[in-house]
Enzyme design. Structure first.
Site, PDB file in Angstrom:
ATOM      1  N   THR A  55      -1.488 -21.221  22.543  1.00  0.00           N
ATOM      2  CA  THR A  55      -1.647 -20.416  21.332  1.00  0.00           C
ATOM      3  C   THR A  55      -2.629 -21.073  20.375  1.00  0.00           C
ATOM      4  OG1 THR A  55       0.643 -19.668  21.542  1.00  0.00           O
ATOM      5  CG2 THR A  55      -0.412 -19.344  19.405  1.00  0.00           C
ATOM      6  N   LEU A  60       3.027 -25.072  17.752  1.00  0.00           N
ATOM      7  CA  LEU A  60       2.443 -23.927  18.436  1.00  0.00           C
ATOM      8  C   LEU A  60       2.370 -24.280  19.918  1.00  0.00           C
ATOM      9  CD1 LEU A  60      -0.616 -22.942  16.166  1.00  0.00           C
ATOM     10  CD2 LEU A  60       1.626 -21.843  16.238  1.00  0.00           C
ATOM     11  N   ASP A  61       2.558 -23.298  20.795  1.00  0.00           N
ATOM     12  CA  ASP A  61       2.366 -23.539  22.213  1.00  0.00           C
ATOM     13  C   ASP A  61       0.945 -24.048  22.449  1.00  0.00           C
ATOM     14  OD1 ASP A  61       4.867 -22.565  22.690  1.00  0.00           O
ATOM     15  OD2 ASP A  61       4.216 -20.637  23.505  1.00  0.00           O
ATOM     16  N   ARG A  62       0.771 -24.825  23.499  1.00  0.00           N
ATOM     17  CA  ARG A  62      -0.569 -25.300  23.857  1.00  0.00           C
ATOM     18  C   ARG A  62      -1.542 -24.123  23.988  1.00  0.00           C
ATOM     19  NH1 ARG A  62      -2.766 -29.526  27.810  1.00  0.00           N
ATOM     20  NH2 ARG A  62      -0.643 -30.279  28.044  1.00  0.00           N
TER      21      ARG A  62
END
EC number: 5.4.99.-
Length: 323
Positions: A146, A142-144
């Site tokens: 998100t 997951l993106d940081r």
């Protein structure tokens, strides 16, 4: 005073020693066996030897002296990462499922999934500290920015099975996002090509900055609710996994960037009261629901993440519902 803890269904079949090491990862095994010999650790009121197989509903007596072993000591890793006991305890509270093969977190926004140069805290390093006797492996990202459901494997077999599920797209992901704008049409499938935060209608275009050809990016979406033509509450189901795929598709294809997206966002104006509620450094993107086959027992699992605190007042004010 000793604590009496009931064994959960997900812990059924776990050996007593492993059960304790999950909860008290800093506990030396010699200390565990010493407490067993002294009658301080008991299962259903009976003295324990340490290798008992626990069943759901069993009651374990936990001596008060183990409280200090609840989290592993703070670590400094080779990559320069730093995290404290309180950081580890905060991550522990984010666990929504834990068994022999996997641990699943409701990852908070702002926490990196993978460590690296300049990253002081990350899920992979902290999970390894929480579960020192497991072989922690990341199987998706997951993106940081998100928040939401993140599955981490605890052994090599689980890692291989789950990695294959995510690569073959048999694991089904659903995201919730608050978009700054009205989305038309209200449901559909975005099917185009991406590279470096750009979208193209065909793969023939070449990114002049990198010389790379774009990759296909497919996202199914459905608008759940809207607010005055200004905001859209959207359920996304990505069919591919490109970097920043949902953020790029929202901003550049649907022309409604995700609220809080400083990278792809725009200066669209909102009403004063609503605008003040949305002033945050957080991205309004939640990895809400994940369905996958458990790598150990083969059963299908669906896990959901609760809406993070920074989203809750906005969703409540707009009277948006979860799917």
């Amino acid at each position: 005073m000793a604590e009496l803890v009931s064994v959960s269904k997900t812990e059924d079949g776990t050996r007593l020693l492993r059960w304790f090491l999950r909860r008290y990862p800093a506990m030396p095994q010699r200390e565990f066996y010493k407490l067993c010999r002294g009658g301080q650790i008991r299962v259903n009121s009976s003295r324990a030897r340490g290798q008992e197989i626990l069943r759901a509903g069993d009651v374990v007596r936990v001596p008060p002296t183990l409280a200090s072993y609840a989290v592993a000591p703070a670590k400094k890793t080779e990559s320069g990462a730093h995290f404290s006991l309180s950081d580890l305890e905060s991550l522990r509270k984010c666990i929504i499922h834990d068994d022999e093969d996997i641990v699943v977190f409701n990852k908070p926004a702002g926490l990196a999934v993978q460590g690296g140069t300049g990253i002081r805290k990350s899920v992979d390093k902290m999970a390894a500290a929480l579960f020192p006797y497991a072989k922690i492996s990341l199987v998706h990202r997951l993106d940081r920015e998100t928040s939401g459901v993140l599955v981490v494997a605890k052994n090599q077999h689980a890692a291989q099975v789950l990695a294959n599920e995510f690569q073959t797209k048999t694991a089904h992901k659903e995201y919730l996002a608050l978009l700054n704008g009205e989305v038309r049409p209200p449901h559909g499938v975005i099917d185009n090509y991406m590279t470096r935060g750009q979208v193209f209608d065909n793969p023939g275009r070449v990114d002049n900055g990198t010389g790379q050809r774009p990759q296909r990016a497919v996202t199914e979406y459905r608008v759940l609710s809207t607010a005055g033509g200004h905001l859209s509450w959207v359920l996304f189901s990505p069919k591919t996994g490109r970097t920043h795929q949902l953020r790029v598709h929202s901003a550049l294809t649907l022309h409604a960037p995700i609220v809080g997206d400083e990278l792809y966002g725009t200066d669209k104006k909102l009403d004063g009261a609503l605008r003040s509620m949305l002033v945050t450094n957080n991205l309004f993107l939640l990895a809400y629901r994940l369905t996958f086959q458990h790598p150990g027992n083969g059963k299908m699992m669906t896990l959901c993440a609760s809406v993070p605190e920074f989203m809750q007042p906005v969703i409540k004010f707009l009277e948006f519902k979860l799917p």
